[in-house]
Design a protein around this motif. Structure first.
Motif, PDB file in Angstrom:
ATOM      1  N   GLY A 178       0.824  -1.371   0.032  1.00  0.00           N
ATOM      2  CA  GLY A 178       0.281   0.355  -0.100  1.00  0.00           C
ATOM      3  C   GLY A 178       0.803   0.756  -0.254  1.00  0.00           C
ATOM      4  O   GLY A 178       1.852   1.332   1.163  1.00  0.00           O
ATOM      5  N   ALA A 179       0.389   2.508  -0.800  1.00  0.00           N
ATOM      6  CA  ALA A 179       1.545   2.817  -0.759  1.00  0.00           C
ATOM      7  C   ALA A 179       1.574   3.986   0.495  1.00  0.00           C
ATOM      8  O   ALA A 179       2.776   4.578   1.114  1.00  0.00           O
ATOM      9  CB  ALA A 179       0.568   4.064  -1.613  1.00  0.00           C
ATOM     10  N   LEU A 230      -9.741   5.741 -14.426  1.00  0.00           N
ATOM     11  CA  LEU A 230     -10.139   5.406 -12.656  1.00  0.00           C
ATOM     12  C   LEU A 230      -9.962   6.710 -12.380  1.00  0.00           C
ATOM     13  O   LEU A 230     -10.825   7.121 -11.081  1.00  0.00           O
ATOM     14  CB  LEU A 230      -8.896   4.717 -11.488  1.00  0.00           C
ATOM     15  CG  LEU A 230      -8.607   2.725 -12.410  1.00  0.00           C
ATOM     16  CD1 LEU A 230      -7.148   2.746 -11.517  1.00  0.00           C
ATOM     17  CD2 LEU A 230     -10.245   2.487 -11.978  1.00  0.00           C
ATOM     18  N   CYS A 231      -8.971   7.656 -12.780  1.00  0.00           N
ATOM     19  CA  CYS A 231      -9.316   8.963 -12.022  1.00  0.00           C
ATOM     20  C   CYS A 231     -10.559   9.256 -11.888  1.00  0.00           C
ATOM     21  O   CYS A 231     -11.097  10.422 -11.448  1.00  0.00           O
ATOM     22  CB  CYS A 231      -8.079   9.556 -12.617  1.00  0.00           C
ATOM     23  SG  CYS A 231      -6.600   9.710 -12.392  1.00  0.00           S
ATOM     24  N   ARG A 232     -10.930   8.673 -13.368  1.00  0.00           N
ATOM     25  CA  ARG A 232     -12.932   9.700 -13.264  1.00  0.00           C
ATOM     26  C   ARG A 232     -13.953   9.370 -12.357  1.00  0.00           C
ATOM     27  O   ARG A 232     -14.573  10.099 -12.113  1.00  0.00           O
ATOM     28  CB  ARG A 232     -13.190   9.947 -15.264  1.00  0.00           C
ATOM     29  CG  ARG A 232     -11.978  10.672 -15.730  1.00  0.00           C
ATOM     30  CD  ARG A 232     -12.637  10.487 -17.266  1.00  0.00           C
ATOM     31  NE  ARG A 232     -11.706  11.817 -17.784  1.00  0.00           N
ATOM     32  CZ  ARG A 232     -11.401  11.959 -18.794  1.00  0.00           C
ATOM     33  NH1 ARG A 232     -12.272  10.188 -20.071  1.00  0.00           N
ATOM     34  NH2 ARG A 232     -10.982  12.719 -19.835  1.00  0.00           N
ATOM     35  N   ILE A 263     -10.533  11.005  -9.593  1.00  0.00           N
ATOM     36  CA  ILE A 263      -8.845  11.899  -8.480  1.00  0.00           C
ATOM     37  C   ILE A 263      -8.252  12.275  -8.977  1.00  0.00           C
ATOM     38  O   ILE A 263      -8.510  12.730 -10.380  1.00  0.00           O
ATOM     39  CB  ILE A 263      -7.995  10.618  -8.733  1.00  0.00           C
ATOM     40  CG1 ILE A 263      -8.464   9.685  -7.620  1.00  0.00           C
ATOM     41  CG2 ILE A 263      -6.627  10.609  -7.962  1.00  0.00           C
ATOM     42  CD1 ILE A 263      -7.829   7.633  -7.365  1.00  0.00           C
ATOM     43  N   GLY A 264      -8.200  13.767  -8.259  1.00  0.00           N
ATOM     44  CA  GLY A 264      -7.950  14.979  -9.352  1.00  0.00           C
ATOM     45  C   GLY A 264      -6.671  15.173  -9.078  1.00  0.00           C
ATOM     46  O   GLY A 264      -6.086  17.088  -9.507  1.00  0.00           O
ATOM     47  N   ALA A 265      -5.673  14.849  -7.926  1.00  0.00           N
ATOM     48  CA  ALA A 265      -4.426  15.628  -8.177  1.00  0.00           C
ATOM     49  C   ALA A 265      -3.501  15.290  -8.914  1.00  0.00           C
ATOM     50  O   ALA A 265      -4.107  14.534 -10.255  1.00  0.00           O
ATOM     51  CB  ALA A 265      -3.658  14.231  -6.326  1.00  0.00           C
ATOM     52  N   ASP A 266      -2.022  14.884  -9.191  1.00  0.00           N
ATOM     53  CA  ASP A 266      -1.554  15.104 -10.634  1.00  0.00           C
ATOM     54  C   ASP A 266      -1.161  13.492 -10.707  1.00  0.00           C
ATOM     55  O   ASP A 266      -0.664  12.513  -9.676  1.00  0.00           O
ATOM     56  CB  ASP A 266      -0.202  16.515  -9.665  1.00  0.00           C
ATOM     57  CG  ASP A 266       0.717  15.209 -10.618  1.00  0.00           C
ATOM     58  OD1 ASP A 266       0.658  14.610 -12.124  1.00  0.00           O
ATOM     59  OD2 ASP A 266       1.821  15.680 -11.158  1.00  0.00           O
ATOM     60  N   SER A 267      -1.985  13.145 -11.444  1.00  0.00           N
ATOM     61  CA  SER A 267      -1.845  11.768 -11.606  1.00  0.00           C
ATOM     62  C   SER A 267      -0.489  11.333 -12.561  1.00  0.00           C
ATOM     63  O   SER A 267      -0.115   9.573 -12.645  1.00  0.00           O
ATOM     64  CB  SER A 267      -3.043  11.765 -13.162  1.00  0.00           C
ATOM     65  OG  SER A 267      -2.130  11.807 -14.037  1.00  0.00           O
ATOM     66  N   ALA A 323       3.128   9.678  -6.064  1.00  0.00           N
ATOM     67  CA  ALA A 323       1.491   8.888  -4.647  1.00  0.00           C
ATOM     68  C   ALA A 323       0.491   8.404  -5.630  1.00  0.00           C
ATOM     69  O   ALA A 323       0.073   7.424  -5.298  1.00  0.00           O
ATOM     70  CB  ALA A 323       1.136  10.127  -3.921  1.00  0.00           C
ATOM     71  N   VAL A 324      -0.398   8.929  -6.647  1.00  0.00           N
ATOM     72  CA  VAL A 324      -1.277   9.249  -6.603  1.00  0.00           C
ATOM     73  C   VAL A 324      -0.990   7.523  -7.761  1.00  0.00           C
ATOM     74  O   VAL A 324      -1.793   6.971  -7.990  1.00  0.00           O
ATOM     75  CB  VAL A 324      -1.673   9.541  -8.346  1.00  0.00           C
ATOM     76  CG1 VAL A 324      -2.960   9.754  -8.599  1.00  0.00           C
ATOM     77  CG2 VAL A 324      -2.237  11.113  -7.594  1.00  0.00           C
TER      78      VAL A 324
END
Ligand code: SF4
Length: 483
Positions: free
Chosen positions: A28-29, A177-179, A183-187, A191-192
């Motif tokens: 896990g991150a 997955l971001c959509r 998830i709007g942090a820098d893809s 970490a993302v």
């Protein structure tokens, strides 16, 4: 260089799957980075019922709509596990370089020529001999044992060929997955990316992992596309939080229009300051972008400016046709394993004479014999833009009339004809270098075309018997005597 790597270097990169981040650990991150609390559940898939529904929706759509592609046909029909894994590996390497439509023809030709790993090994001594023709059987071993195989390719081969329940994350999966989870942090941030790997591993269907991974990528390639996603046709739209957010925004806008400023609670916002997966506070939701607010990438860094001196060493074969000396780049780093003209990265701010001298010194060390800087003919500059480097090649040429003895400890080298040069694994930049050189030579050899060099004038050290401007290697390498 192995043909597989050669193909990877030789195919044009144009909007294919984004190169996946390789070599990350799978834990896990948050555990790995040793601190931050797990992200809010709105960014995760934590409801088993929703996960099951999403898997079913996506696989059902994939079974109905998937594109008919040669590597899929082969992977589905091939019973031999090694052949299947090899076929998937080849397709994945190619798909990381360019678009599906371009890959199909390359792939078919490749598989005709080298249908098995054994056939490939016979063509190149550099490919996987230690494995005795057997492909590793898990994503972990694939990544560990196969040269150039990163986490994404390993996951794709293992899930498609061996049905290992392991996820994959490529450019298409990142977008989907971001959509799905706003998830709007820098893809592109580690970490993302780590979070997305965890999510892909949690989501992958346990009984049809290969199909699930391909379905997710297919969705990103054909429906959840970067600029105008077809949300109305999307098989997983009911699980999509970006779409839900757009709908909420529309409700809110229409309420405002009718003078009912009832605040619609932003259910898609974490409400957690500093959420590591939300968009940064400095980049609020842009309603004109809709779901394409996700994913986000940090502003691109300015490309690094670099200068490299390249020398086209040329000799004539017994028919008078030109041959060029090329050397192989190191097996890692930029343009790994590709062939190029002898080149030297230059420090910034050098004067032309200093650059020329640096190249002469480099060639001298490489050939083990004196090289006169003034004998190098300046051809001009060739600019090539890599994604992160603005590269200028300062091109010189040096005609020779014999072979050179190269330091055996230095990189591999060989003489090639013009045809062989273009058929070799050389970069586009090197092709530009040779073209610039040939153009200059044509200018010089066609009367009245305005060559900068005075026609008929001999380059310093030109052979008295060679005719024209051809240099004698012996003469060229000779240490100049004082006038
Ligand atoms: Fe992508 Fe739209 Fe489907 Fe959401 S609903 S996953 S944004 S295509």
């Amino acid at each position: 260089m192995g043909p597989l790597r050669a193909a990877a270097g030789g195919l044009r990169r144009s909007g294919g799957r984004a190169a996946p981040p390789a070599g990350r650990s799978r834990k896990g991150a948050s555990l790995r980075r040793g601190a931050p609390a797990p992200p809010p559940t709105r960014h995760l898939f934590s409801d088993p019922a929703e996960i099951a529904a999403l898997r079913g929706d996506l696989l059902g759509w994939y079974d109905r709509c998937k594109r008919d592609l040669p590597w899929r046909t082969l992977a589905a029909a091939e019973l031999d596990t090694d052949r299947r894994a090899y076929a998937v590996w080849v397709s994945e390497v190619m798909l990381q370089q360019t678009q599906v439509a371009t890959v199909i023809d390359y792939y078919n030709r490749w598989m005709q020529k080298w249908p098995t790993l054994q056939a490939l090994a016979q063509a190149s001594l550099e490919v996987v001999f230690e494995l005795a023709g057997q492909m590793p059987r898990t994503a972990e071993d694939l990544q560990k044992l196969l040269p150039g195989v990163g986490r994404y390719t390993a996951g794709a081969i293992a899930s498609i060929s061996y049905r290992q329940a392991t996820g994959v994350v490529d450019g298409n999966v990142i977008r989907v997955l971001c959509r799905l989870r706003c998830i709007g942090a820098d893809s592109s941030s580690p970490a993302v990316i780590d979070q997305l790997w965890d999510m892909a591993n949690a989501l992958v269907d346990r009984s049809r992992p290969g199909d699930f991974n391909q379905a997710l990528m297919e969705l990103g390639a054909t429906v959840c596309v970067p600029k105008a996603p077809l949300c109305g046709e999307c098989p997983v739209k009911q699980h999509c939080r970006a779409r839900r957010r757009v709908e909420k925004e529309l409700v809110f806008a229409s309420q405002q229009l009718f003078g009912k400023p009832t605040p619609v609670p932003d259910v898609e916002d974490c409400g957690v300051g500093g959420c590591p997966l939300c968009p940064p506070a400095t980049e609020p939701w842009d309603s004109s972008l809709g779901v394409t607010n996700f994913p986000r990438k940090a502003a691109k860094k300015q490309p690094r400016v670099a200068r490299t001196a390249s020398c086209v060493l040329e000799r004539r074969d017994c028919h008078g046709a030109p041959e060029y000396l090329i050397v192989q780049r190191p097996s890692s780093g930029l343009l790994a394993g590709l062939w190029e003209f002898p080149s030297l990265p230059l420090a910034q701010g050098l004067q032309e004479e200093e650059e020329r001298q640096a190249l002469a010194d480099h060639l001298q060390a490489w050939m083990g014999q004196p090289v006169v800087a003034k004998g190098l003919q300046l051809i001009g500059e060739v600019v090539h833009i890599f994604s992160h480097i603005h590269q200028t090649y300062v091109v010189y040429s040096l005609p020779l009339d014999g072979d050179v003895t190269l330091d055996p400890a230095s990189s591999s080298s060989r003489w090639v004809t013009e045809e062989e040069f273009y058929a070799s694994a050389v970069s586009t930049a090197m092709k530009k270098v040779l073209k610039a050189c040939e153009k200059q030579h044509r200018k010089e050899s066609s009367p009245g075309k305005g060559s900068k060099r005075k026609r008929g004038a001999k380059t310093q050290g030109a052979s008295s018997t060679g005719g024209g401007t051809q240099l004698s290697l012996y003469t060229f390498l000779r240490v100049p005597t004082a006038p």
